[in-house]
Design an enzyme around this catalytic site. Structure first.
Site, PDB file in Angstrom:
ATOM      1  N   GLY B 324       3.967   5.294  -2.683  1.00  0.00           N
ATOM      2  CA  GLY B 324       4.436   4.513  -1.546  1.00  0.00           C
ATOM      3  C   GLY B 324       3.506   4.689  -0.368  1.00  0.00           C
ATOM      4  CB  SER B 325       4.095   4.307   3.214  1.00  0.00           C
ATOM      5  OG  SER B 325       4.690   3.045   3.025  1.00  0.00           O
ATOM      6  CB  THR B 326       2.907   9.441   0.929  1.00  0.00           C
ATOM      7  OG1 THR B 326       2.918   9.067  -0.444  1.00  0.00           O
ATOM      8  CG2 THR B 326       4.321   9.728   1.377  1.00  0.00           C
ATOM      9  CE  LYS B 328       1.606   1.533   4.040  1.00  0.00           C
ATOM     10  NZ  LYS B 328       2.859   1.155   4.714  1.00  0.00           N
TER      11      LYS B 328
END
Lengths: 376, 616
Positions: B324-326, B328
């Site tokens: 997921g966004s981790t 980014k």
């Protein structure tokens, strides 16, 4: 034999005082005593250094030697006279074993007398040579057809009964012992070979028709002990290990690991030789054989110096039977011959066979010490 | 007449003597045969039979060494050996078996099954062999028997050391457990060290450091009889106990982490970014390792196996989740490093993203859009559009290379068995694995940590630690030091493998850009996890993540109950963090399965752990 001072066709030997009066032949007695002592030493070890079993054996030995001395007092003439009766009695007992005997290990061999159990076949081992020697010794040698036929009948009737029990090993030994009298009596060689060939030819018949399964199994296991390494073959494998690991000098008295850790089967009776060979090595084995051959040498001397055909045949037969016993036992324990229940003479634990054996040696002494030397 | 008789007589003597001579000759020949047979056995094959005779009687008996203990970094006991008592009886020493058993039942509770087993063994065993009457004797019964012991000759209480995990379920996925050795393990193990009855480390630390913990078995040379009775001991070599093991794990922190995760399924990995020491390794749900030590009951095992939350599954190393966004910060860093983006470049976020020439829209989590975003804002607010575009501009191969530098797609090499490498997709991977070309759309979603990309919690924690320590090479590890039995000096354990080359950036100030952005996640007003940083007296850098569960198969299974369905289709909540920003000494990855929002669920868990470590 009649008194005839002119005849010197036979060498004479001087009888000592002991021989004359006590009817004991020291030259024969000495190796027998040495063998007994050796036997006790080996048994002490085979019993795991416990003296009470050895004490029992000592008592048995005492009894057996008592029998020896007693029989030695009886003149051979008397023994010859009794032989047919003794033979008949033994045959009767054998028959009654078939009818009333107690079974032990799948075979009826024992007669329970209330106080003790005993095997009439042991008695027959003595009676058969006695009666054969009497029958064959009464006429000129070699025996002619009539006597030959009688002798064969005398041999194979008891042997057959013993075989039916079934105790094939003993039947074989009894026949062999009987046939050895015929052999000594000068049975023609062509007859001997004919017999051997006949037996060899009938072996397959014997194998398929008369042998019990366990007997066939024994023979097969003898041919290949690894067939059944935990069953019958175990005995042979373990006794060969015991003998082989003994080496030249042995592991030392009381140090036989095979014997003491109970890997050896029947280590005080039929397989006692393995204990001896393990603890005393080849040296001990040779010592044992040397003592046996001292007995044999003396026996042969007695046989060839006996006064009549009866004495010669009986003495020769006793010697030959003695040899057969220890040869078969050692051969079996060392894996040369199939396993038959047969003790090692003078060494194995047990009463009956010891008494039979020493009774026979008693006769040997009787034959030797009752000679009338003026005839020799 | 007398003459003829005498001639006959001499004739007969001749016959018998000749036969006697033949007999003697035959006997001598046969005796020679016997002697040659015996020489063959006793001289030529002496060695062979001596060996057989020794094999017959000598037995090597291994004496198991006592296993090394396991401590946490502060010396708190995690695994120990406890005596377990069993009641045994030696039949040959018992005079009246029946009376003894009757008397014993008054002191010790003997179940019918115990007596049945005893009777069965009694018939099979030689009388000198001790036969177990009862296993796992409680201490009350041990004491009661000890008082009455003189009444029971031949009956004894025997103690044996068994592994015991005093903390129960705590840290079980790091620690593992020992169990009875199985056939395959026995085949591979050193036969002088292990016997069919031995225990061996099955999973976790117990398995990885088996050699160290096990010690060296002692050896007893025994002489035995044909029945197996021990006659005497010929030689005895005492066993060397195994080495005690000190882990990097902190029991207190581990406990707090496990409690913080509560009843959620998930994983937490906390490590020290300065040296790679694992401080806490949590995978939930857990189980009690003590069940396995002496053989788990079928019922218990079935229970663990069929549990849909899979307690036996070590999520921290084997759970592969979409990050997921981790992801980014790492993709963002790749943008800076490749020069595709400058930190101050801004992207307009209308709430969705499309590729030119296509009408397909990828939406932002914020449907109405974030507006203009620079690097720091895009990370702090987790703007999806910024990263859709960045990923597209980078291309999948540049993303792959950049993420590979942080260890994604490969095992970290931690000192535990069974770690999975996750999945770091690339053009080549897809061609090889699926036989398909790479589609640009797949690049786009990789930018927000969806699609093929899979990471383990351990990988996430490791990558965060690399952000925290500016790419200094570390190896995550649990084993810290070992201690020889009976000694005080600790000797440090070597790393499970040499560290990789340092991660050097073209422009080291890019580390600061990423860190600033991650601090903003937790502390800025619009940060996705701004509540996580509230009230902390140290500065936290973090990143939230919410990974969609691609659970169509789940949905198919679960169409019966709406609640169950929705629970299992909930997004996974993720959070990575490190603190304090000035000199990070803890890096954390939290994955809460079906937990929903990373900032709301996973963030507070990380905060609790950091509080405990930095201020507790």
């Amino acid at each position: 034999m009649r008194f005839n001072p002119t005849n010197s066709g036979v060498t004479t030997t001087q009888l000592s005082f002991i021989q004359r009066r006590l009817h004991v032949d020291l030259t024969l007695l000495t190796p027998l005593l040495l063998l007994s002592a050796f036997g006790l030493i080996v048994l002490y070890s085979a019993f795991g250094a416990q003296i009470d079993q050895v004490d029992k054996q000592l008592i048995r030995l005492g009894i057996a030697f008592g029998v020896l001395f007693t029989i030695a007092q009886i003149p051979p003439r008397q023994l010859r006279y009794w032989a047919p009766w003794f033979y008949g009695f033994s045959l009767l007992l054998l028959l009654s074993v078939l009818l009333f005997g107690t079974a032990g290990g799948g075979a009826k061999r024992w007669l329970d007398l209330g106080v003790a159990r005993f095997q009439p076949s042991e008695m027959m081992k003595l009676a058969l040579p006695m009666v054969l020697s009497a029958v064959l010794g009464a006429r000129a040698l070699p025996p002619h057809w009539g006597r030959l036929a009688i002798s064969l009948l005398l041999i194979f009737v008891p042997a057959g009964i013993i075989a039916i029990e079934p105790d094939l090993g003993t039947a074989l030994l009894v026949s062999l012992s009987g046939l050895s009298v015929l052999f000594l009596a000068g049975l023609a060689w062509w007859m001997i070979f004919t017999m051997i060939i006949t037996v060899a030819a009938s072996a397959p018949l014997l194998w398929f028709c008369f042998l019990h399964d366990y007997q066939r199994e024994r023979v097969l296991t003898f041919l290949d002990p690894t067939r059944d390494p935990l069953g019958t073959g175990y005995h042979i494998i373990q006794s060969k290990i015991a003998i082989g690991s003994g080496g030249l000098y042995g592991k030392g008295w009381l140090n036989g690991t095979q014997a003491h850790l109970s890997f050896l089967p029947e280590q005080h009776t039929d397989f006692v030789f393995a204990v001896l060979a393990e603890e005393f090595g080849l040296i001990g084995v040779i010592l044992l054989l040397a003592l046996y051959f001292m007995v044999i040498a003396r026996g042969l001397h007695i046989a060839s110096h006996a006064q009549n055909n009866y004495g010669r045949l009986l003495a020769g037969n006793i010697v030959l039977t003695f040899f057969i016993y220890f040869f078969v036992n050692i051969g079996m324990v060392s894996g040369l011959l199939p396993v038959v229940g047969l003790p090692l003479p003078m060494i194995s634990y047990g009463g009956t066979s010891m008494v039979t054996l020493l009774a026979a040696f008693g006769m040997l002494m009787s034959i030797h010490t009752h000679r009338r030397l003026w005839v020799s | 007449m007398p003459w003829s008789h005498l001639n006959d007589h001499a004739h007969d003597i001749g016959i018998i003597r000749r036969r006697l001579a033949v007999t003697l000759l035959g006997m001598l020949v046969l005796a020679c045969g016997l002697i040659s047979r015996l020489s063959y056995l006793q001289i030529f094959n002496h060695q062979h039979y001596t060996t057989l005779s020794k094999d017959n009687r000598l037995r090597l008996q291994a004496i198991p060494p006592s296993r090394g203990l396991i401590y946490d970094r502060n010396g708190m006991l995690l695994a120990e050996n406890r005596p377990s008592f069993r009641l045994v009886l030696v039949p040959e020493q018992v005079k009246n078996l029946h009376a003894t058993l009757t008397d014993l039942t008054r002191l010790v509770k003997l179940r019918p099954t115990d007596l049945e087993r005893f009777q069965a063994l009694l018939e099979q065993s030689p009388s000198f062999q001790e036969i177990p009457l009862k296993f796992e004797l409680p201490e009350v019964e041990v004491a009661r028997f000890a008082v009455n012991r003189q009444r029971f000759p031949g009956v004894e209480v025997k103690a044996r050391l068994t592994r015991y995990y005093p903390q129960g379920e705590i840290a079980v996925h790091a620690l593992g457990y020992v169990g009875r050795i199985n056939e395959r393990e026995l085949g591979q193990a050193d036969p002088t060290q292990y016997q069919p009855s031995s225990h061996i480390g099955k999973t976790g630390i117990e398995r990885y450091y088996e050699l160290l913990l096990h010690g060296t078995a002692g050896l007893e040379h025994q002489e035995t009889s044909a029945l197996g009775r021990i006659i005497r001991t010929l030689s005895h070599r005492a066993p060397t106990p195994g080495r005690d093991l000190y882990l990097t794990l902190d029991l207190r922190l581990q406990r707090i982490a496990e409690n913080a995760l509560g009843n959620h399924s998930g994983a937490v990995v906390a490590l020290d970014p300065r040296n790679g020491e694992i401080l806490a390794l949590v995978s939930k749900p857990t189980y009690d390792p003590n069940l396995f030590v002496n053989g788990i009951s079928l019922e218990d095992y079935k229970h663990l196996q069929t549990n849909r939350d899979k307690p036996l599954f070590n999520r921290s190393l084997r759970g592969q989740y979409p990050p997921g966004s981790t992801i980014k910060p790492f993709v963002g860093l790749a943008g800076l490093e490749t020069g595709v983006r400058q930190a101050h470049d801004t992207i307009y976020c209308p709430g969705h993203f499309s590729l030119s020439g296509s009408s397909y829209r990828w939406y932002d989590w914020k449907r109405w859009g974030h507006g203009r975003m620079n690097f720091k804002q895009a990370i702090a607010q987790s703007c999806d559009v910024y990263f859709y575009k960045l990923a597209y501009d980078l291309g999948i191969d540049a993303i792959h290379d950049a993420l590979a530098r942080f260890g994604f797609g490969q095992s970290t090499g931690i000192d535990l068995n069974g770690e999975l490498p996750g999945l770091l997709p690339s053009r080549r991977w897809k061609r090889r694995a699926k036989g398909e070309p790479w589609y640009p759309g797949e690049t786009v979603i990789t930018g927000i940590g969806q699609g093929f990309l899979l990471v383990t919690p351990l990988q996430l924690a490791y990558a965060s630690a690399l952000l925290a320590n500016r790419g200094r090479p570390i190896v995550p590890h649990l084993g810290r030091a070992s201690r020889a039995p009976g000694q005080n000096t600790l000797s440090p354990l070597p790393l499970p493998h040499p560290p990789r080359a340092a991660l050097a950036l073209k422009a080291p100030e890019h580390w600061e850009r990423v860190k600033e952005a991650m601090v903003a996640v937790v502390n800025a007003r619009h940060g996705t996890a701004h509540r996580v940083g509230e009230g902390a007296n140290y500065v936290i850098a973090g990143k939230t993540g919410t990974a969609q569960v691609f659970g169509l198969d789940h949905a198919a299974e679960e169409h019966t109950g709406d609640n169950a369905l929705s629970k299992h289709l909930h997004d996974h909540a993720l959070f990575i963090a490190f603190a304090p920003i000035s000199d990070p000494c803890i890096a954390i990855a939290v994955v809460v399965e079906n937990g929903g929002s990373g900032g709301a669920v996973a963030g507070p868990i990380a905060r609790q752990i950091m509080d405990a470590w930095l201020t507790g």
